[in-house]
Structure formats: structure tokens, C-alpha cells
Design a protein around this motif. Structure first.
Motif, PDB file in Angstrom:
ATOM      1  N   TYR A   1      70.432  18.121  75.553  1.00 42.41           N
ATOM      2  CA  TYR A   1      68.618  17.535  75.615  1.00 42.41           C
ATOM      3  C   TYR A   1      68.575  19.251  76.679  1.00 42.41           C
ATOM      4  O   TYR A   1      68.616  19.816  76.859  1.00 42.41           O
ATOM      5  CB  TYR A   1      68.751  16.418  76.868  1.00 42.41           C
ATOM      6  N   HIS A   2      66.728  19.581  75.774  1.00 39.07           N
ATOM      7  CA  HIS A   2      65.780  20.077  76.605  1.00 39.07           C
ATOM      8  C   HIS A   2      66.223  20.299  78.294  1.00 39.07           C
ATOM      9  O   HIS A   2      66.202  19.345  78.692  1.00 39.07           O
ATOM     10  CB  HIS A   2      64.118  20.337  75.957  1.00 39.07           C
ATOM     11  N   ARG A   3      66.770  21.462  78.871  1.00 37.90           N
ATOM     12  CA  ARG A   3      66.698  21.500  80.215  1.00 37.90           C
ATOM     13  C   ARG A   3      65.205  20.518  81.033  1.00 37.90           C
ATOM     14  O   ARG A   3      65.208  20.029  81.879  1.00 37.90           O
ATOM     15  CB  ARG A   3      67.077  22.627  81.308  1.00 37.90           C
ATOM     16  N   ASP A   4      64.248  21.101  80.547  1.00 37.93           N
ATOM     17  CA  ASP A   4      62.623  21.056  81.481  1.00 37.93           C
ATOM     18  C   ASP A   4      62.165  19.247  81.181  1.00 37.93           C
ATOM     19  O   ASP A   4      62.303  18.401  82.025  1.00 37.93           O
ATOM     20  CB  ASP A   4      61.100  21.420  80.495  1.00 37.93           C
ATOM     21  N   ALA A   5      62.878  18.676  79.387  1.00 33.56           N
ATOM     22  CA  ALA A   5      63.746  17.144  79.936  1.00 33.56           C
ATOM     23  C   ALA A   5      64.150  16.753  81.341  1.00 33.56           C
ATOM     24  O   ALA A   5      63.182  15.642  81.879  1.00 33.56           O
ATOM     25  CB  ALA A   5      63.516  16.615  78.691  1.00 33.56           C
ATOM     26  N   ILE A   6      64.484  16.774  81.306  1.00 33.02           N
ATOM     27  CA  ILE A   6      65.649  16.228  82.178  1.00 33.02           C
ATOM     28  C   ILE A   6      64.978  16.741  83.476  1.00 33.02           C
ATOM     29  O   ILE A   6      65.147  15.294  84.315  1.00 33.02           O
ATOM     30  CB  ILE A   6      67.321  16.727  82.710  1.00 33.02           C
ATOM     31  N   ARG A   7      64.657  17.603  83.835  1.00 24.81           N
ATOM     32  CA  ARG A   7      64.038  18.055  84.769  1.00 24.81           C
ATOM     33  C   ARG A   7      62.701  17.392  85.171  1.00 24.81           C
ATOM     34  O   ARG A   7      62.659  16.881  86.632  1.00 24.81           O
ATOM     35  CB  ARG A   7      63.768  19.689  84.991  1.00 24.81           C
TER      36      ARG A   7
ATOM     37  N   ASP B   1      73.739  33.021  78.990  1.00 23.05           N
ATOM     38  CA  ASP B   1      74.027  30.995  79.122  1.00 23.05           C
ATOM     39  C   ASP B   1      73.576  30.884  77.605  1.00 23.05           C
ATOM     40  O   ASP B   1      71.451  30.370  77.347  1.00 23.05           O
ATOM     41  CB  ASP B   1      74.131  29.960  79.528  1.00 23.05           C
ATOM     42  N   TYR B   2      73.967  30.125  76.393  1.00 23.27           N
ATOM     43  CA  TYR B   2      72.627  29.655  75.518  1.00 23.27           C
ATOM     44  C   TYR B   2      71.193  29.102  75.586  1.00 23.27           C
ATOM     45  O   TYR B   2      70.831  28.499  75.132  1.00 23.27           O
ATOM     46  CB  TYR B   2      73.325  29.746  73.931  1.00 23.27           C
ATOM     47  N   SER B   3      72.395  27.875  76.826  1.00 26.05           N
ATOM     48  CA  SER B   3      71.056  26.847  76.929  1.00 26.05           C
ATOM     49  C   SER B   3      70.830  26.857  77.772  1.00 26.05           C
ATOM     50  O   SER B   3      70.083  26.197  78.264  1.00 26.05           O
ATOM     51  CB  SER B   3      72.433  25.787  77.128  1.00 26.05           C
ATOM     52  N   VAL B   4      70.353  27.959  78.170  1.00 27.06           N
ATOM     53  CA  VAL B   4      69.384  28.664  79.032  1.00 27.06           C
ATOM     54  C   VAL B   4      68.492  29.834  78.352  1.00 27.06           C
ATOM     55  O   VAL B   4      67.351  29.699  79.011  1.00 27.06           O
ATOM     56  CB  VAL B   4      70.240  29.130  80.746  1.00 27.06           C
ATOM     57  N   VAL B   5      68.684  31.049  78.062  1.00 28.59           N
ATOM     58  CA  VAL B   5      67.853  32.444  77.286  1.00 28.59           C
ATOM     59  C   VAL B   5      68.012  31.843  76.552  1.00 28.59           C
ATOM     60  O   VAL B   5      66.762  32.195  75.910  1.00 28.59           O
ATOM     61  CB  VAL B   5      69.434  33.298  77.501  1.00 28.59           C
ATOM     62  N   GLU B   6      67.333  30.753  75.157  1.00 25.33           N
ATOM     63  CA  GLU B   6      67.406  30.837  74.040  1.00 25.33           C
ATOM     64  C   GLU B   6      66.038  30.143  74.016  1.00 25.33           C
ATOM     65  O   GLU B   6      65.250  30.418  72.986  1.00 25.33           O
ATOM     66  CB  GLU B   6      68.138  29.991  73.599  1.00 25.33           C
ATOM     67  N   SER B   7      65.632  29.338  74.967  1.00 22.83           N
ATOM     68  CA  SER B   7      64.367  28.104  74.833  1.00 22.83           C
ATOM     69  C   SER B   7      63.731  28.623  76.073  1.00 22.83           C
ATOM     70  O   SER B   7      64.417  28.811  77.403  1.00 22.83           O
ATOM     71  CB  SER B   7      64.450  27.208  74.915  1.00 22.83           C
ATOM     72  N   PRO B   8      62.288  28.854  76.114  1.00 25.08           N
ATOM     73  CA  PRO B   8      61.711  29.015  77.791  1.00 25.08           C
ATOM     74  C   PRO B   8      61.969  27.323  78.034  1.00 25.08           C
ATOM     75  O   PRO B   8      61.992  26.800  79.319  1.00 25.08           O
ATOM     76  CB  PRO B   8      60.504  28.951  77.218  1.00 25.08           C
ATOM     77  N   ARG B   9      62.198  26.193  77.242  1.00 29.15           N
ATOM     78  CA  ARG B   9      62.412  24.851  77.541  1.00 29.15           C
ATOM     79  C   ARG B   9      63.758  24.750  78.812  1.00 29.15           C
ATOM     80  O   ARG B   9      63.737  24.263  79.668  1.00 29.15           O
ATOM     81  CB  ARG B   9      62.359  24.217  76.749  1.00 29.15           C
ATOM     82  N   ASP B  10      64.302  25.800  78.639  1.00 28.94           N
ATOM     83  CA  ASP B  10      65.324  25.425  79.022  1.00 28.94           C
ATOM     84  C   ASP B  10      65.520  26.610  80.089  1.00 28.94           C
ATOM     85  O   ASP B  10      66.523  26.094  80.725  1.00 28.94           O
ATOM     86  CB  ASP B  10      67.020  25.821  78.466  1.00 28.94           C
TER      87      ASP B  10
ATOM     88  N   GLY C   1      63.465  24.884  83.186  1.00 32.01           N
ATOM     89  CA  GLY C   1      64.028  23.151  83.662  1.00 32.01           C
ATOM     90  C   GLY C   1      64.950  23.544  84.085  1.00 32.01           C
ATOM     91  O   GLY C   1      66.216  22.410  84.420  1.00 32.01           O
ATOM     92  N   LEU C   2      65.828  24.477  84.379  1.00 34.12           N
ATOM     93  CA  LEU C   2      67.287  24.903  84.672  1.00 34.12           C
ATOM     94  C   LEU C   2      67.080  23.950  85.871  1.00 34.12           C
ATOM     95  O   LEU C   2      66.265  24.414  87.174  1.00 34.12           O
ATOM     96  CB  LEU C   2      67.893  26.161  84.801  1.00 34.12           C
ATOM     97  N   THR C   3      67.993  23.462  86.055  1.00 33.75           N
ATOM     98  CA  THR C   3      69.265  22.943  87.543  1.00 33.75           C
ATOM     99  C   THR C   3      70.239  22.524  87.512  1.00 33.75           C
ATOM    100  O   THR C   3      71.005  22.683  86.767  1.00 33.75           O
ATOM    101  CB  THR C   3      67.870  21.176  87.619  1.00 33.75           C
ATOM    102  N   LEU C   4      70.411  21.792  88.519  1.00 34.12           N
ATOM    103  CA  LEU C   4      71.850  21.676  89.427  1.00 34.12           C
ATOM    104  C   LEU C   4      72.324  20.994  88.026  1.00 34.12           C
ATOM    105  O   LEU C   4      73.637  20.639  87.531  1.00 34.12           O
ATOM    106  CB  LEU C   4      72.133  21.291  90.296  1.00 34.12           C
ATOM    107  N   ASP C   5      71.339  20.003  87.569  1.00 30.81           N
ATOM    108  CA  ASP C   5      71.662  18.780  86.848  1.00 30.81           C
ATOM    109  C   ASP C   5      72.356  19.231  84.972  1.00 30.81           C
ATOM    110  O   ASP C   5      72.005  20.253  84.567  1.00 30.81           O
ATOM    111  CB  ASP C   5      70.732  18.287  86.282  1.00 30.81           C
TER     112      ASP C   5
END
Length: 271
Positions: free
Chosen positions: A141-147, A48-57, A60-64
Motif C-alpha cells: 500500500y502507498h505509505r501515505d494511505a497508511i499514514r 529503498d524502492y518502497s520510499v524513493v519511487e513515489s512521492p506518496r511513499d 507518507g513514511l512512518t514507523l508503520d
């Protein structure tokens, strides 16, 4: 959710079909949706591009969910009309200028005119989106910010302030203008002296009456200088900028000025 609440509080403020309704601001998609920033770890896809393209994602991956969709609206403030398209252009300009309050935004998929679909991507990997973005704007939003639970309302609050829906806070200068100390000392150039004055005395408070006084004082002292070569600074600046990429120009903008630059860019993009 805080961004959603802020937008609805101020844009869902008039009767009729042209305000922003609750069902037009979405975060979590329906159960059939798979992949992308709207989905959490239970519904992303392999690669998934929303996970693999950035270390921030990846980190930062969670259920959110980590995305927000904003639907169409039209509001008038002081006789000026503001729409989803003008909001989107403004937001993209802020992102492109790298304002501090947009650093967690990965991408904006939008239409500047209700017809053409564009995509601003912080990673520079994509430039388009599907036709549904003619009537809604997608913000990832980058996932690490949401986490981390970082507040994402600041840039949206600035937008609402910029169009006059909410009042901007009043900022006063921290240090009173020193009218006795000479601007120029032995050694520094005129340009450095001006920079020293601004940074030392005003700490990034553009537009204040104190700074206006300082600028007037600078102009008087510059006019009084004798025996100095007159330099065509606009020509020099134009020559320097011509040799730089947009990325290098953006990186060179002082953080204290990014918001003003972004606002000016947004106005230019709107014609």
C-alpha cells in the motif's frame, strides 16, 4: 490490521489444512528483515524502492508497515472452488481497472497458477518477484494511505461478496422511472439520450429492476426510430480501441463501471 481481520474472519472458517490460518496473514516481518513495504522508517534502506519511487511513499513514511502477505487457502461456495490464485487474479484485475477501492495499492506480487510469479505494479517499474510468491500473495500500500489511516477493507469485502461468503448490500434506485417524459429531445443523438437517461435517473445502479425497465424502454424507442442511418457500433468501437494503449482504455472507463469491467477481466484471465 482491519484487512487481516476481515480475511481471517471469513476465510479461516473451516477445519483442516486448506483454510486461511492466522500465521498465514502477515504484516510486520521478523527483526532480520530490512527494506520494502513491510518495514517502517526504522528499517528501510538507503534508496529503498518502497520510499524513493513515489512521492506518496516519501511523504507518507512512518514507523508503520505498509504491506500485507496472504497465504494459501481453498474455500468452496455453492460448489465453486476459490483459492489464493483465483483471489490474486481477481485483485489484480480490480487494480488494473483502477477501481476506486484499489487506488492506495502500489503493487501485487502473486502467482496465477502456483508456478509462475507475476507482479502488477501501479508505477510500472517491476514485473517479477521471488519464488516465495508461488505460495503467498504480497500486497503493498502507498505509505501515505497508511499514514492517513484510510480504510483498505472495501476491495476485500467486495471479493468476499463476489464469491458469496458475505452478502452484498441491496441498493435501490434513488429516482423512480419516469415513463412519461420522452427520451429524445430536439438535438441530442440517440447515444447521448441514452446516456442522459442512465445518469439522470439511475446514478450508477447497474442490474436493478428499474434499470432493466429503462433498457427495455430504450430498445423499444430505438426500434421505433425511422429515417435514421444504421451504424455498426461494434465495428466502430473495435476500431477505436485498436488505436488506444491499455492505459488510455483504462483511463476512459467511467468510475461507475470500473468494478464490472474488473470482474469481467478477472473471469477472462481465469479462462
Amino acid at each position: 490490521m482491519a484487512v487481516r481481520s476481515l480475511l481471517l474472519t471469513h476465510l479461516d472458517n473451516s477445519p483442516g489444512a486448506n483454510d486461511l490460518d492466522s500465521n498465514e496473514v502477515g504484516i510486520v516481518p521478523d527483526s532480520a528483515h530490512r527494506g520494502g513495504y513491510h518495514c517502517g522508517s526504522d528499517r528501510v534502506l538507503t534508496g529503498d524502492y518502497s520510499v524513493v519511487e513515489s512521492p506518496r511513499d516519501r511523504g507518507g513514511l512512518t514507523l508503520d508497515a505498509a504491506a500485507l502477505d496472504v497465504g494459501g487457502f481453498e474455500v468452496s461456495v455453492g460448489g465453486k472452488r476459490h483459492t489464493l490464485a483465483s483471489f490474486s487474479v481477481w485483485l489484480v484485475a480490480q487494480c488494473a481497472a483502477k477501481t476506486a477501492d484499489t487506488r492506495d495499492i502500489r503493487e501485487v506480487i502473486y502467482s496465477p497458477d502456483g508456478t509462475t510469479v507475476k507482479r502488477w505494479d501501479r508505477l510500472g517499474k517491476r514485473s517479477s518477484g521471488d519464488s516465495s510468491h508461488r505460495w503467498h500473495t504480497h500486497i503493498s500500500y502507498h505509505r501515505d494511505a497508511i499514514r492517513a489511516g484510510r480504510d483498505q477493507t472495501a476491495v476485500m469485502r467486495r471479493y468476499l461478496q463476489s464469491i458469496g461468503l458475505i452478502k452484498a448490500p441491496t441498493v435501490e434506485a434513488d429516482v423512480a422511472l419516469d415513463t412519461k417524459t420522452p427520451i429524445y429531445k430536439d438535438g441530442p443523438s440517440e447515444r447521448q439520450a441514452v446516456a442522459d437517461l442512465h445518469y439522470a435517473q439511475f446514478k450508477g445502479n447497474p442490474g436493478s429492476s428499474v434499470e432493466q425497465q429503462a433498457l427495455a424502454r430504450i430498445e423499444v424507442q430505438l426500434a421505433a426510430l425511422a429515417g435514421r442511418d444504421v451504424v455498426d457500433e461494434p465495428a466502430i468501437v473495435a476500431g477505436v480501441l485498436a488505436g488506444l494503449t491499455p492505459e488510455r482504455i483504462a483511463a476512459a472507463i467511467p468510475e461507475a463501471l470500473t468494478e464490472q469491467v474488473a470482474d469481467a477481466l478477472a473471469k477472462r484471465l481465469q479462462g
